[in-house]
Scaffold this motif. Structure first.
Motif, short mmCIF file in Angstrom:
data_model
loop_
_atom_site.label_atom_id
_atom_site.label_comp_id
_atom_site.label_asym_id
_atom_site.label_seq_id
_atom_site.Cartn_x
_atom_site.Cartn_y
_atom_site.Cartn_z
N TRP A 36 0.98 -1.24 0.00
CA TRP A 36 -0.06 0.06 0.13
C TRP A 36 0.91 1.04 0.11
O TRP A 36 0.52 2.19 -0.71
N HIS A 37 1.89 1.21 0.77
CA HIS A 37 2.86 2.31 0.72
C HIS A 37 3.49 2.71 -0.43
O HIS A 37 3.66 3.63 -0.90
N ILE A 38 4.17 1.55 -1.12
CA ILE A 38 4.83 1.47 -2.10
C ILE A 38 3.75 2.35 -3.24
O ILE A 38 4.59 3.10 -4.02
N GLU A 39 2.69 1.75 -3.48
CA GLU A 39 1.90 2.27 -4.72
C GLU A 39 1.60 3.90 -4.30
O GLU A 39 1.47 4.37 -5.31
N LYS A 40 1.12 3.98 -3.14
CA LYS A 40 1.07 5.47 -2.93
C LYS A 40 2.22 6.34 -2.97
O LYS A 40 2.15 7.49 -3.32
N LEU A 41 3.46 5.87 -2.35
CA LEU A 41 4.62 6.76 -2.73
C LEU A 41 4.82 6.76 -4.28
O LEU A 41 5.32 7.82 -4.78
N ALA A 42 4.71 5.59 -5.21
CA ALA A 42 4.96 5.77 -6.39
C ALA A 42 4.00 6.86 -7.24
O ALA A 42 4.44 7.49 -8.13
N ALA A 43 2.85 6.88 -6.78
CA ALA A 43 1.86 7.70 -7.30
C ALA A 43 2.14 9.08 -6.92
O ALA A 43 1.74 10.15 -7.64
N ALA A 44 2.92 9.18 -5.68
CA ALA A 44 3.06 10.64 -5.41
C ALA A 44 4.37 11.27 -6.01
O ALA A 44 4.99 12.25 -5.81
N GLY A 45 5.10 10.34 -6.91
CA GLY A 45 6.37 10.83 -7.49
C GLY A 45 7.61 10.30 -6.72
O GLY A 45 8.85 10.59 -7.20
N PHE A 46 7.46 9.51 -5.88
CA PHE A 46 8.85 9.20 -5.03
C PHE A 46 9.32 7.86 -5.91
O PHE A 46 8.71 6.93 -5.82
N ASN A 47 10.39 7.97 -6.65
CA ASN A 47 10.94 6.89 -7.41
C ASN A 47 12.19 6.16 -6.75
O ASN A 47 12.45 5.10 -7.44
N GLU A 48 12.56 6.52 -5.64
CA GLU A 48 13.68 5.72 -5.00
C GLU A 48 13.22 5.83 -3.51
O GLU A 48 12.66 6.65 -2.91
N ILE A 49 13.09 4.33 -3.19
CA ILE A 49 12.39 3.87 -1.82
C ILE A 49 13.44 2.87 -1.28
O ILE A 49 13.80 2.07 -1.75
N ILE A 50 13.93 3.40 0.10
CA ILE A 50 14.91 2.83 0.83
C ILE A 50 13.99 1.81 1.88
O ILE A 50 13.32 2.69 2.65
N ILE A 51 14.30 0.43 1.96
CA ILE A 51 13.61 -0.06 2.98
C ILE A 51 14.64 -0.82 3.94
O ILE A 51 15.30 -1.58 3.47
N ASN A 52 14.54 -0.72 5.25
CA ASN A 52 15.24 -1.53 6.10
C ASN A 52 14.61 -2.74 6.58
O ASN A 52 13.45 -2.83 6.72
N HIS A 53 15.44 -3.57 6.92
CA HIS A 53 14.88 -4.83 7.52
C HIS A 53 15.64 -5.48 8.48
O HIS A 53 16.96 -5.26 8.33
N ALA A 54 15.17 -6.32 9.16
CA ALA A 54 16.06 -7.14 10.11
C ALA A 54 15.40 -8.69 10.10
O ALA A 54 15.75 -9.47 9.19
N TYR A 55 14.41 -8.95 10.99
CA TYR A 55 13.81 -10.16 11.14
C TYR A 55 13.22 -10.76 9.75
O TYR A 55 12.31 -9.99 9.43
N LEU A 56 13.37 -11.70 9.48
CA LEU A 56 12.89 -12.34 8.26
C LEU A 56 12.95 -11.45 6.96
O LEU A 56 12.19 -11.46 5.98
N GLY A 57 14.13 -10.44 7.08
CA GLY A 57 14.12 -9.55 5.93
C GLY A 57 14.21 -10.08 4.56
O GLY A 57 13.86 -9.37 3.87
N GLN A 58 14.83 -11.07 4.48
CA GLN A 58 15.12 -11.90 2.97
C GLN A 58 13.77 -11.96 2.40
O GLN A 58 13.65 -11.94 1.12
N GLN A 59 12.76 -12.23 3.26
CA GLN A 59 11.30 -12.46 2.59
C GLN A 59 10.73 -11.16 1.93
O GLN A 59 10.13 -11.01 0.96
N ILE A 60 11.28 -10.27 2.71
CA ILE A 60 10.77 -8.79 2.06
C ILE A 60 11.59 -8.41 0.69
O ILE A 60 10.84 -7.99 -0.24
N GLU A 61 12.94 -8.66 0.78
CA GLU A 61 13.49 -8.55 -0.58
C GLU A 61 12.91 -9.45 -1.75
O GLU A 61 12.85 -9.01 -2.77
N ASP A 62 12.82 -10.59 -1.36
CA ASP A 62 12.43 -11.69 -2.11
C ASP A 62 10.80 -11.40 -2.72
O ASP A 62 10.73 -11.52 -3.94
N THR A 63 10.13 -10.71 -1.88
CA THR A 63 8.80 -10.43 -2.30
C THR A 63 8.59 -9.19 -3.12
O THR A 63 7.93 -8.97 -4.10
N LEU A 64 9.22 -8.06 -2.70
CA LEU A 64 9.33 -6.65 -3.18
C LEU A 64 10.37 -6.50 -4.69
O LEU A 64 10.03 -5.65 -5.51
#
Length: 232
Positions: A36-64
């Motif tokens: 939901w955030h990524i879609e709204k940020l993209a629509a608002a013109g943010f084309n560079e998004i940094i995401i931090n992660h720790a616990y189960l973080g690889q799942q986030i990278e694999d999904t996104l």
């Protein structure tokens, strides 16, 4: 402009759901919360998004992945152990740069217009402020609120008529000066120091906002979105 989504929290209150899935990937309204955030940020013109992660973080990278499907460039700031909010932002500064950026908690849902909010926030930061925060009316789980929003737009630590920090703010990198990369650091002490120096402004957001902190809140939000009635 760049945006950062904070996604390194363990989500203890969301267990057992978060035992196998990081909280930002929990589905709500038919898609992962963080999408939901990524879609709204993209629509608002943010084309560079940094995401931090720790616990189960690889799942986030694999999904996104790289963010290509949303026409954005996603870069990751992995933390072996969660560094708290300020520590996570400080570690990501090489990716965020030395200027201004938007930060969004990965475990909130809202219909805030990121483009308009960031424009108002940037105007404040260009006048020497270090942060501009979206504040919301106090939810049931935080009835005392966090900061008072003055008529001049400045935040204070006064205890009367407080509002709750939404987890969404515009920041300047200077706020996090002095935090060593990889150092754990909570956000509140740095905000309070800047508030005392009159360098933090805010605005009262009255649209739909939910801190998805428990399985019950997740379920309620999911049902509300599906019914077309997002919560306040």
């Amino acid at each position: 402009m760049k945006a950062m989504i904070l996604a390194a929290g363990r989500g203890e209150r969301m267990r057992p759901l978060t035992d196998i899935t990081p909280k930002p990937l929990l589905p709500v309204g038919g898609k992962p919360l963080i999408v939901w955030h990524i879609e709204k940020l993209a629509a608002a013109g943010f084309n560079e998004i940094i995401i931090n992660h720790a616990y189960l973080g690889q799942q986030i990278e694999d999904t996104l992945g790289s963010g290509q499907q949303w026409d954005v460039d996603i870069r990751y700031s992995p933390e072996g152990e969660a560094l708290e909010t300020a520590g996570g932002i400080a570690k990501a500064l090489p990716l965020l740069g030395n200027g201004s950026f938007l930060v969004v908690n990965g475990d909130v849902w809202c219909d805030l217009d990121f483009a308009r909010f960031s424009a108002r926030g940037l105007a404040q930061l260009m006048q020497g402020k270090h942060a501009h925060l979206a504040m919301v009316s106090n939810p049931a789980h935080n009835t005392q609120g966090d900061f008072q929003l003055g008529s001049d737009g400045h935040l204070s630590s006064d205890t009367s008529n407080r509002l709750t920090y939404s987890g969404i703010g515009m920041y300047r990198a200077e706020l996090f000066a002095g935090i060593n990369p990889g150092e754990k650091a909570k956000l509140l002490p740095y905000l309070l120091r800047a508030i005392v120096a009159k360098r933090v402004t805010g605005e009262h957001f009255t649209g739909s906002w939910t801190d998805v902190g428990t399985p019950d809140r997740l379920h309620e939000l999911d049902e509300a979105i599906k019914a077309g009635q997002p919560q306040h």
